[in-house]
Motif scaffolding. Structure first.
Motif, short mmCIF file in Angstrom:
data_model
loop_
_atom_site.label_atom_id
_atom_site.label_comp_id
_atom_site.label_asym_id
_atom_site.label_seq_id
_atom_site.Cartn_x
_atom_site.Cartn_y
_atom_site.Cartn_z
N LYS A 297 0.83 -1.21 0.00
CA LYS A 297 0.00 0.00 0.00
C LYS A 297 0.86 1.26 0.00
O LYS A 297 0.54 2.25 -0.66
CB LYS A 297 -0.92 0.00 1.22
N ILE A 298 1.94 1.21 0.76
CA ILE A 298 2.85 2.37 0.82
C ILE A 298 3.48 2.61 -0.54
O ILE A 298 3.54 3.75 -1.04
CB ILE A 298 3.92 2.15 1.90
N ILE A 299 3.97 1.55 -1.16
CA ILE A 299 4.63 1.67 -2.46
C ILE A 299 3.64 2.20 -3.50
O ILE A 299 3.97 3.10 -4.29
CB ILE A 299 5.20 0.31 -2.89
N LYS A 300 2.43 1.67 -3.50
CA LYS A 300 1.42 2.10 -4.47
C LYS A 300 1.07 3.58 -4.28
O LYS A 300 1.00 4.34 -5.25
CB LYS A 300 0.15 1.25 -4.31
N ARG A 301 0.87 4.02 -3.01
CA ARG A 301 0.53 5.41 -2.77
C ARG A 301 1.68 6.35 -3.14
O ARG A 301 1.45 7.42 -3.71
CB ARG A 301 0.15 5.60 -1.30
N ALA A 302 2.90 5.94 -2.84
CA ALA A 302 4.05 6.78 -3.20
C ALA A 302 4.15 6.93 -4.71
O ALA A 302 4.46 8.03 -5.23
CB ALA A 302 5.33 6.17 -2.63
N GLN A 303 3.90 5.85 -5.44
CA GLN A 303 3.94 5.92 -6.91
C GLN A 303 2.83 6.83 -7.43
O GLN A 303 3.04 7.61 -8.37
CB GLN A 303 3.83 4.52 -7.50
N GLU A 304 1.65 6.74 -6.82
CA GLU A 304 0.53 7.60 -7.23
C GLU A 304 0.85 9.07 -6.99
O GLU A 304 0.47 9.94 -7.78
CB GLU A 304 -0.73 7.21 -6.47
N ASN A 305 1.56 9.33 -5.88
CA ASN A 305 1.91 10.71 -5.53
C ASN A 305 3.18 11.20 -6.21
O ASN A 305 3.54 12.38 -6.08
CB ASN A 305 2.10 10.84 -4.01
N ASP A 306 3.87 10.28 -6.89
CA ASP A 306 5.16 10.60 -7.51
C ASP A 306 6.13 11.16 -6.47
O ASP A 306 6.76 12.20 -6.66
CB ASP A 306 4.98 11.59 -8.67
N GLU A 307 6.24 10.44 -5.34
CA GLU A 307 7.17 10.83 -4.27
C GLU A 307 7.89 9.60 -3.75
O GLU A 307 7.44 8.46 -3.93
CB GLU A 307 6.45 11.56 -3.14
N ALA A 308 8.99 9.81 -3.08
CA ALA A 308 9.76 8.71 -2.51
C ALA A 308 8.98 8.08 -1.36
O ALA A 308 8.26 8.77 -0.62
CB ALA A 308 11.11 9.21 -2.03
N THR A 309 9.12 6.76 -1.19
CA THR A 309 8.41 6.09 -0.10
C THR A 309 8.83 6.65 1.25
O THR A 309 8.00 6.79 2.15
CB THR A 309 8.67 4.57 -0.14
N GLU A 310 10.11 6.99 1.41
CA GLU A 310 10.58 7.53 2.68
C GLU A 310 9.92 8.87 2.99
O GLU A 310 9.58 9.14 4.15
CB GLU A 310 12.10 7.71 2.67
N GLN A 311 9.72 9.68 1.98
CA GLN A 311 9.07 10.97 2.18
C GLN A 311 7.61 10.78 2.59
O GLN A 311 7.12 11.45 3.50
CB GLN A 311 9.14 11.79 0.89
#
Length: 457
Positions: A73-87
């Motif tokens: 879920k984290i990876i998918k949301r980060a990709q949707e937001n075009d941001e790094a997972t750590e951010q």
């Protein structure tokens, strides 16, 4: 004696810590990819009340509540937001902590994160392979072999033959049995990854909690908690992989809180019927949310409506009104009220029954405040202390009772002074008009020998 409903045995069992005077408690925390909702608030407040009661009972609690900061879920949301997972995760860790503060939660003693415990996770996977309970597939994934563990299903009551009905191996999976679950996932392009003996990859969700809980509390500890939705497969898988990796018994007592329901459905992000803690805090105090949640036994469903929150708010204000009218004394002798409150909490943390004791105390304080003011003040002190065990009634009553009105305190005081002058001038129509205007603004006036005071209606 404290008795806890143990999901593993299906009954209330007498609770005896493994180490006298100490309790190791692990609770599955949040996955940080979005704001927390009321369902998260429930497990947070339920286990906050558990920790508070254990500590009030003289036990030293090591409270561990993890943060999942890497998963699908984290990876998918980060990709949707075009941001790094750590951010993404750091942002929502901060938001989570802000919610915890607003709810008045006791801080966890340890708050392990999955990404920080990769060595422990990899080590546990290696032990499972060495013990014959896991295998590395040709594609770089590592799976737990469910059939290798004879007691699988002991927590959830599910049997392997029942689970096999309809089970299948999805495209891209390399497991030998449809029931096997992933311990380590081979890296995909663009995903966060860590080095391992099986190549670049990341852990499966279940192994994260096993590695973090045993690292923080040891291979065997006292209580493992979480929401009812985690009972299967997450907690079932935790037991299987932990026992098979360590040879120890893992958690002795399993606690699961019930769902928050909206109508007949569970509140969840997947159904889109959730209210975030942040949304609710715009209209209600964190203490009102606490009062609402703890008013229902933790194992029962909690039915959410705005009307129910309004009722909880009014009930909390009535309790504060008592403490405003009768100032708690400097000390008190524990009475039968304390004994019955503790007995309620010792009976599987029965907060509704503890509330019933507090309601009785309110009646007794109101009855005795004129005839026996000293006794009433002592009872008010006991009342406040017992409520404090639930994280309630520790704010200044006057501040609470005046919070949330649109008018400034200076404006209200000026209008009260104008009303007092109108009454002195025998202009009762104007005095009544001012009272009505303040009432329409949500302000209740109270006339007494010392003058007029006000609070939120």
């Amino acid at each position: 004696m404290l008795r806890i409903h143990n999901s593993l045995t299906g009954r209330k069992d007498a609770f005896t810590p493994r180490v006298q005077g100490e309790v190791g408690l692990y609770v599955c925390g949040v996955t940080v990819y979005d704001y927390c909702h009321l369902g998260h608030a429930r497990f947070l407040l339920v286990f906050d009340s558990v920790v508070r009661h254990l500590e009030a009972s003289g036990l030293r609690v090591n409270y561990v509540r993890n943060i999942t900061d890497v998963d699908d879920k984290i990876i998918k949301r980060a990709q949707e937001n075009d941001e790094a997972t750590e951010q993404l995760t750091e942002r929502f860790v901060d938001e989570f902590h802000a919610d915890c503060t607003a709810l008045g939660l006791r801080e966890a003693d340890q708050e392990p994160r999955a990404t920080v415990h990769m060595p422990q996770i990899i080590d546990m996977v290696q032990r499972l392979i060495a013990n014959g309970h896991a295998y590395a597939a040709a594609n770089g994934d590592v799976y737990f072999s469910v059939s290798s563990y004879d007691n699988y299903g002991a927590l959830s009551g599910k049997r392997l033959d029942e689970l096999r009905i309809g089970a299948r191996i999805a495209p891209g999976e390399a497991k030998r049995d449809a029931l096997d679950f992933v311990l380590w996932k081979a890296a995909k392009p663009g995903e966060p990854a860590w080095s391992s003996p099986w190549g670049e990859g990341r852990p499966g969700w279940h192994i994260e909690c096993s590695a973090m809980s045993t690292h923080c509390l040891g291979d065997a500890f006292d209580i493992h908690g979480g929401g009812m939705d985690l009972k299967f497969p997450h907690h079932e898988n935790e037991i299987a992989q932990s026992v098979c990796a360590t040879g120890a018994s893992f958690a002795a007592t399993w606690m699961h809180n019930g769902f928050v329901q909206v109508g007949s459905e569970k509140m969840s992000k997947s159904l889109g019927n959730f209210s975030t803690i942040r949304d609710l805090l715009a209209d209600y105090s964190g203490e009102t949310i606490r009062h609402f949640i703890l008013g229902t036994h933790y194992r029962s469903p909690l039915v959410y409506t705005r009307e129910a929150l309004d009722v909880a708010e009014q009930g909390l204000l009535r309790w504060y009104t008592v403490l405003d009218a009768v100032k708690p004394g400097a000390s008190y002798q524990a009475s039968d009220y304390t004994a019955r409150f503790v007995a309620a909490m010792d009976d599987d943390f029965n907060t509704p029954q503890a509330y019933a004791v507090l309601h009785e105390m309110v009646k007794a304080i109101n009855t005795g405040k004129t005839a026996e003011p000293q006794a009433a003040a002592a009872l008010a002190a006991e009342f406040k202390a017992l409520a404090g065990r639930l994280g309630l009634l520790q704010a200044d009553p006057d501040s609470v009772l005046k919070a949330g009105v649109a008018l400034s305190e200076a404006d209200i005081d000026a209008r009260i002074a104008a009303r007092t002058q109108a009454k002195a001038d025998k202009d009762y129509a104007l005095a009544d008009q001012i009272r009505d205007e303040l009432s329409a603004a949500g302000i209740q006036l109270e006339d007494g020998p010392a003058g007029t005071t006000w609070r939120r209606a």
